[in-house]
Each structure stands twice: as C-alpha cells, then as structure tokens.
Write a protein that holds these residues in place. Structure first.
Motif, PDB file in Angstrom:
ATOM      1  N   GLY A   8     132.287 -30.757  84.879  1.00  0.00           N
ATOM      2  CA  GLY A   8     133.008 -30.770  86.148  1.00  0.00           C
ATOM      3  C   GLY A   8     134.174 -31.726  86.208  1.00  0.00           C
ATOM      4  N   VAL A   9     134.614 -32.253  85.070  1.00  0.00           N
ATOM      5  CA  VAL A   9     135.723 -33.203  85.025  1.00  0.00           C
ATOM      6  C   VAL A   9     137.040 -32.439  84.910  1.00  0.00           C
ATOM      7  CG1 VAL A   9     136.767 -35.120  83.774  1.00  0.00           C
ATOM      8  CG2 VAL A   9     134.271 -34.944  83.942  1.00  0.00           C
ATOM      9  N   ILE A  10     137.975 -32.695  85.805  1.00  0.00           N
ATOM     10  CA  ILE A  10     139.297 -32.077  85.731  1.00  0.00           C
ATOM     11  C   ILE A  10     140.089 -32.768  84.629  1.00  0.00           C
ATOM     12  CG2 ILE A  10     141.462 -31.661  86.954  1.00  0.00           C
ATOM     13  CD1 ILE A  10     139.795 -31.556  89.548  1.00  0.00           C
ATOM     14  N   VAL A  11     140.448 -32.022  83.598  1.00  0.00           N
ATOM     15  CA  VAL A  11     141.141 -32.604  82.448  1.00  0.00           C
ATOM     16  C   VAL A  11     142.638 -32.331  82.464  1.00  0.00           C
ATOM     17  CG1 VAL A  11     139.084 -32.584  81.009  1.00  0.00           C
ATOM     18  CG2 VAL A  11     140.588 -30.588  80.999  1.00  0.00           C
ATOM     19  N   ALA A  12     143.090 -31.380  83.282  1.00  0.00           N
ATOM     20  CA  ALA A  12     144.517 -31.120  83.439  1.00  0.00           C
ATOM     21  C   ALA A  12     144.711 -30.390  84.758  1.00  0.00           C
ATOM     22  CB  ALA A  12     145.057 -30.282  82.279  1.00  0.00           C
ATOM     23  N   ARG A  13     145.846 -30.655  85.400  1.00  0.00           N
ATOM     24  CA  ARG A  13     146.132 -29.968  86.659  1.00  0.00           C
ATOM     25  C   ARG A  13     147.627 -29.824  86.850  1.00  0.00           C
ATOM     26  NH1 ARG A  13     144.013 -31.581  91.698  1.00  0.00           N
ATOM     27  NH2 ARG A  13     142.432 -32.992  90.923  1.00  0.00           N
ATOM     28  N   GLY A  14     148.000 -28.790  87.616  1.00  0.00           N
ATOM     29  CA  GLY A  14     149.379 -28.597  88.008  1.00  0.00           C
ATOM     30  C   GLY A  14     149.611 -29.150  89.403  1.00  0.00           C
ATOM     31  N   THR A  15     150.869 -29.195  89.800  1.00  0.00           N
ATOM     32  CA  THR A  15     151.235 -29.597  91.151  1.00  0.00           C
ATOM     33  C   THR A  15     151.466 -28.336  91.984  1.00  0.00           C
ATOM     34  OG1 THR A  15     153.600 -29.663  90.662  1.00  0.00           O
ATOM     35  CG2 THR A  15     152.313 -31.663  90.185  1.00  0.00           C
ATOM     36  N   GLU A  16     152.249 -28.475  93.050  1.00  0.00           N
ATOM     37  CA  GLU A  16     152.603 -27.298  93.854  1.00  0.00           C
ATOM     38  C   GLU A  16     153.813 -26.563  93.294  1.00  0.00           C
ATOM     39  OE1 GLU A  16     155.482 -30.342  95.028  1.00  0.00           O
ATOM     40  OE2 GLU A  16     153.354 -30.341  94.476  1.00  0.00           O
ATOM     41  N   ALA A  17     154.428 -27.104  92.230  1.00  0.00           N
ATOM     42  CA  ALA A  17     155.672 -26.559  91.699  1.00  0.00           C
ATOM     43  C   ALA A  17     155.426 -25.731  90.438  1.00  0.00           C
ATOM     44  CB  ALA A  17     156.631 -27.704  91.385  1.00  0.00           C
ATOM     45  N   PRO A  18     156.368 -24.852  90.093  1.00  0.00           N
ATOM     46  CA  PRO A  18     156.235 -24.099  88.841  1.00  0.00           C
ATOM     47  C   PRO A  18     156.133 -25.030  87.641  1.00  0.00           C
ATOM     48  CG  PRO A  18     157.984 -23.170  90.202  1.00  0.00           C
ATOM     49  CD  PRO A  18     157.575 -24.455  90.855  1.00  0.00           C
ATOM     50  N   GLY A  19     155.373 -24.603  86.640  1.00  0.00           N
ATOM     51  CA  GLY A  19     155.246 -25.415  85.442  1.00  0.00           C
ATOM     52  C   GLY A  19     154.276 -24.809  84.454  1.00  0.00           C
ATOM     53  N   LEU A  20     154.255 -25.397  83.267  1.00  0.00           N
ATOM     54  CA  LEU A  20     153.344 -25.001  82.210  1.00  0.00           C
ATOM     55  C   LEU A  20     152.522 -26.220  81.848  1.00  0.00           C
ATOM     56  CD1 LEU A  20     152.700 -22.540  80.319  1.00  0.00           C
ATOM     57  CD2 LEU A  20     154.146 -23.653  78.634  1.00  0.00           C
TER      58      LEU A  20
END
Length: 266
Positions: free
Chosen positions: A220-232
C-alpha cells in the motif's frame, strides 16, 4: 519491471489524441526503457461541454485511431494499456480497455462497472461488459486489467489476483468533486494492500478530471505519483518486493472466502 504512467487532457479531436498517445509511446516511454505504459480512460475524444461527444466520436477497433496506434507500436515491445469507446447498436458504445503490443491488440476488456454515481449516468450511452477481464504477461509479471469505477468494487481486484495477477492496472478519468482525490488514493491503495499486488492507476487530467496517477506497491505504499498536470511518470515494480509482501502478509493464503464470480447479467 519498469512502468510508465502517461497522463494528459483528452481533447475533442481523435487525431490530436492519437498524436499524444503515440508521442508517449515512442518518444518518451521507450526512451525511458519502460516495458508497460498505462494511459487514461477514454483517450479517443472528450468535450467537457458536450458529455455525449465521447460516444458520438466512438470508433471501431479497426478504425483510424487504433490503426494509427497499432502502426506506431509495430516495431517495439512496449505494452500500452488504455480505453476507448467502441460503437454498438442504438447509438451506444462499449468502454473497451485495449492492451497493445508489437502492432497487435493482445487483449481487450469491456468495462463491467459503469459510473452511475455522483450525478453521472455512464449507462445512459454505454453498455456494460459481461466477462471477467483477462490477464496479460509483461516482462515476466502477470497483469490484471481494470477500468476506473471498477476500483470501487473489491471483488474484481480480488478475482484477478486469485487468477494470478501480480500487477493491477487501472486507466481512469476520475471526476473532480468533494473528497474525490481522497477516494482515489484510498481505494487504489486499498486494492493494492488487501491483495498484496502492485497497482498502476492512471488518471486523465484537465478541468474535469484529477490526474494524480499512482503507482502503489503490495503493502500500500505509493512509490510514484503524478500531479494535476500532464506528464509521464516512471516507477520500478520489483518481483522481490512482491514476494516479500506476500510472505510477510499472507492474506491470500489466510482468506476464508471463495473466489468471487461475476453475477449473471440482469
């Protein structure tokens, strides 16, 4: 396995969206060495001022949108997962998840759980699927397929994991609203933790949807996340981490309930 999460704001023009998908597939995900690229839900077309546009713009799987993406994927081993709307009878559509690799569609899944909640009625123009999603194999790992609202139904994730899934992927277009970002994070994390599986959940961004793509490990550990903006966004999913989690937390062995089965269509 290295994975990439490509979030963007879908426009009303299928050609523009195909170009964005191809850019993420060829120029960025491949350059980053990813084996799996997950894109959002309903990448074919969207017009926030016209909710029916997503259905009216629907194309068959042999239409120009998929033809362009298949051609772009032909000469590489990247697996790309996304959904698009495919027309059916009576001016309706199926929300079809597609797994694409080497110029071919290697798997499809028609969305089971339609988003009839929070003053939205997806079922008005979309037909529900009738089959449990298949598993695909990517870089030696078994991947289970889900779509957006499916994440609110723990039976589907559990069924996929009992079928052998080690990674769950979830293209989504998660609508903004009170506490909705909290729902997204809690639900995605719960599906990973309760099943000791990786979760790769990718959201469309823009004025309507939250983006906020997540890669979550089996504890259950978040290891990567995006923001509200486009991205890879890139992440590594290690088979050793999966083995450690399932050894320390053997919930799949300790469970007392049978494998969930899909209810017959009413």
């Amino acid at each position: 396995m290295k994975i990439a999460m490509g979030q963007f704001a879908v426009s009303r023009d299928p050609q523009d969206n195909a170009a964005t998908c191809i850019s993420l597939m060829q120029q960025q995900a491949l350059a980053g060495g990813a084996a799996l690229l997950v894109l959002p839900e309903a990448v074919l077309a969207r017009d926030n001022a016209d909710p029916d546009h997503v259905i009216n713009a629907a194309q068959p799987l042999n239409g120009p949108f998929m033809t362009a993406l298949r051609a772009a994927s032909k000469d590489n081993a990247l697996t790309t997962v996304f959904t698009l709307h495919v027309p059916t009878a009576d001016r309706k559509a199926l929300n079809v998840l597609v797994a694409l690799r080497g110029g071919e569609v290697i798997a499809t899944y028609d969305k089971l759980h339609l988003y009839d909640a929070f003053n939205v009625q997806e079922s008005r123009r979309v037909m529900p699927g009738t089959q449990i999603p298949p598993l695909i194999e990517v870089a030696g790992m078994k991947v289970g397929l889900m779509t957006c609202y499916d994440v609110r139904f723990p039976e589907l994730a559990r069924r996929l994991v009992l079928d052998g899934a080690e990674v769950l992927v979830l293209p989504a277009a998660w609508v903004r609203g009170p506490l909705k970002e909290r729902h997204w994070e809690v639900l995605c994390s719960a599906r990973a933790l309760e099943n000791t599986a990786f979760m790769v959940a990718v959201g469309e961004c823009g004025p309507r949807n939250i983006g906020n793509s997540l890669a979550i490990d089996p504890l259950g550990v978040i290891v990567a996340r995006g923001t509200e903006a486009p991205g890879l966004i890139f992440a590594e999913l290690a088979a050793s981490r999966l083995a450690e989690a399932r050894s320390a937390l053997p919930v799949l062995e300790n469970r007392r309930f049978a494998k969930p089965e899909l209810e017959a269509k009413k």
